[in-house]
Design an enzyme around this catalytic site. Structure first.
Site, PDB file in Angstrom:
ATOM      1  N   HIS A  17    -131.616 -67.025  92.293  1.00 31.95           N
ATOM      2  CA  HIS A  17    -132.358 -66.642  91.090  1.00 31.95           C
ATOM      3  C   HIS A  17    -131.649 -67.067  89.807  1.00 31.95           C
ATOM      4  CE1 HIS A  17    -129.607 -63.530  92.361  1.00 31.95           C
ATOM      5  NE2 HIS A  17    -129.536 -63.093  91.110  1.00 31.95           N
ATOM      6  N   CYS A  73    -126.176 -71.863  91.411  1.00 29.50           N
ATOM      7  CA  CYS A  73    -126.227 -70.407  91.312  1.00 29.50           C
ATOM      8  C   CYS A  73    -125.537 -70.063  89.999  1.00 29.50           C
ATOM      9  CB  CYS A  73    -125.634 -69.709  92.539  1.00 29.50           C
ATOM     10  SG  CYS A  73    -123.856 -69.841  92.786  1.00 29.50           S
ATOM     11  N   GLY A  74    -125.249 -68.798  89.771  1.00 30.39           N
ATOM     12  CA  GLY A  74    -124.697 -68.419  88.474  1.00 30.39           C
ATOM     13  C   GLY A  74    -123.386 -69.114  88.173  1.00 30.39           C
ATOM     14  N   THR A  75    -122.449 -69.019  89.109  1.00 26.10           N
ATOM     15  CA  THR A  75    -121.127 -69.624  88.901  1.00 26.10           C
ATOM     16  C   THR A  75    -120.943 -70.927  89.672  1.00 26.10           C
ATOM     17  OG1 THR A  75    -120.241 -68.492  90.843  1.00 26.10           O
ATOM     18  CG2 THR A  75    -120.061 -67.327  88.724  1.00 26.10           C
ATOM     19  N   HIS A 141    -108.043 -92.611  98.379  1.00 27.84           N
ATOM     20  CA  HIS A 141    -108.903 -91.425  98.424  1.00 27.84           C
ATOM     21  C   HIS A 141    -109.558 -91.263  99.793  1.00 27.84           C
ATOM     22  CE1 HIS A 141    -108.200 -90.949  94.214  1.00 27.84           C
ATOM     23  NE2 HIS A 141    -108.665 -92.159  93.960  1.00 27.84           N
TER      24      HIS A 141
END
Ligand code: RB5
Length: 151
Positions: A17, A73-75, A141
């Site tokens: 959300h 998401c939020g973070t 790498h």
């Protein structure tokens, strides 16, 4: 547009959300470029659990059904931690253009994780543009990337 990814396949995108608004903006961005995508949800701002969206996106990338993945998401920590449980996933938490470029060049990341509550308008689109057009540098790498998997 040159891309190291097979953009004839859909781009897998998903969010909880907190990432919903940016996910919708990124879908408009992909639509504007005529790029195929598969939206794994969520489909509203109702509270949900980020693993329910991160796992399906990671599975689609892992199986080769998707060109690469976008998770929000939020973070971005929740979706990144979840996606990175998948053996062939390298999900990178990106909050700026330079990081998005470096994680492709150095880590061969195949999912970009965007912290919706910590990036400004427009940054998400620019990071996705950079992510999908930047190649892996290989060389030293590659040795490092080859040591990531546990099994
Ligand atoms: C949701 O409130 C939030 O916890 C989630 O979006 C994410 O930031 C978790 O890592």
């Amino acid at each position: 547009m040159h891309s190291p990814f097979d953009l004839s396949k859909p781009i897998a995108i998903g969010s909880d959300h907190a990432g919903f608004d940016y996910k919708e903006q990124l879908i408009s961005f992909l639509d504007g470029k005529g790029l195929p995508y598969k939206d794994f949800g969520t489909y509203s701002k109702d509270s949900v659990d980020y693993p329910d969206y991160a796992h399906p996106v990671a599975t689609a990338v892992e199986n080769g059904e998707a060109a690469f993945g976008i998770l929000l998401c939020g973070t971005a920590n929740g979706v990144a931690i979840t996606a990175n449980k998948h053996q062939h996933i390298r999900a990178a938490l990106c909050w700026g253009e330079e990081i998005a470029k470096l994680t492709r060049e150095h880590n061969d990341a195949n999912i970009i994780c965007i912290p919706a509550r910590f990036v400004r308008e427009g940054v998400a689109e620019r990071m996705v543009q950079i992510f999908m057009t930047t190649g892996f540098e290989g060389g030293r790498h590659l040795n490092r990337v080859n040591k990531i998997a546990c099994a």
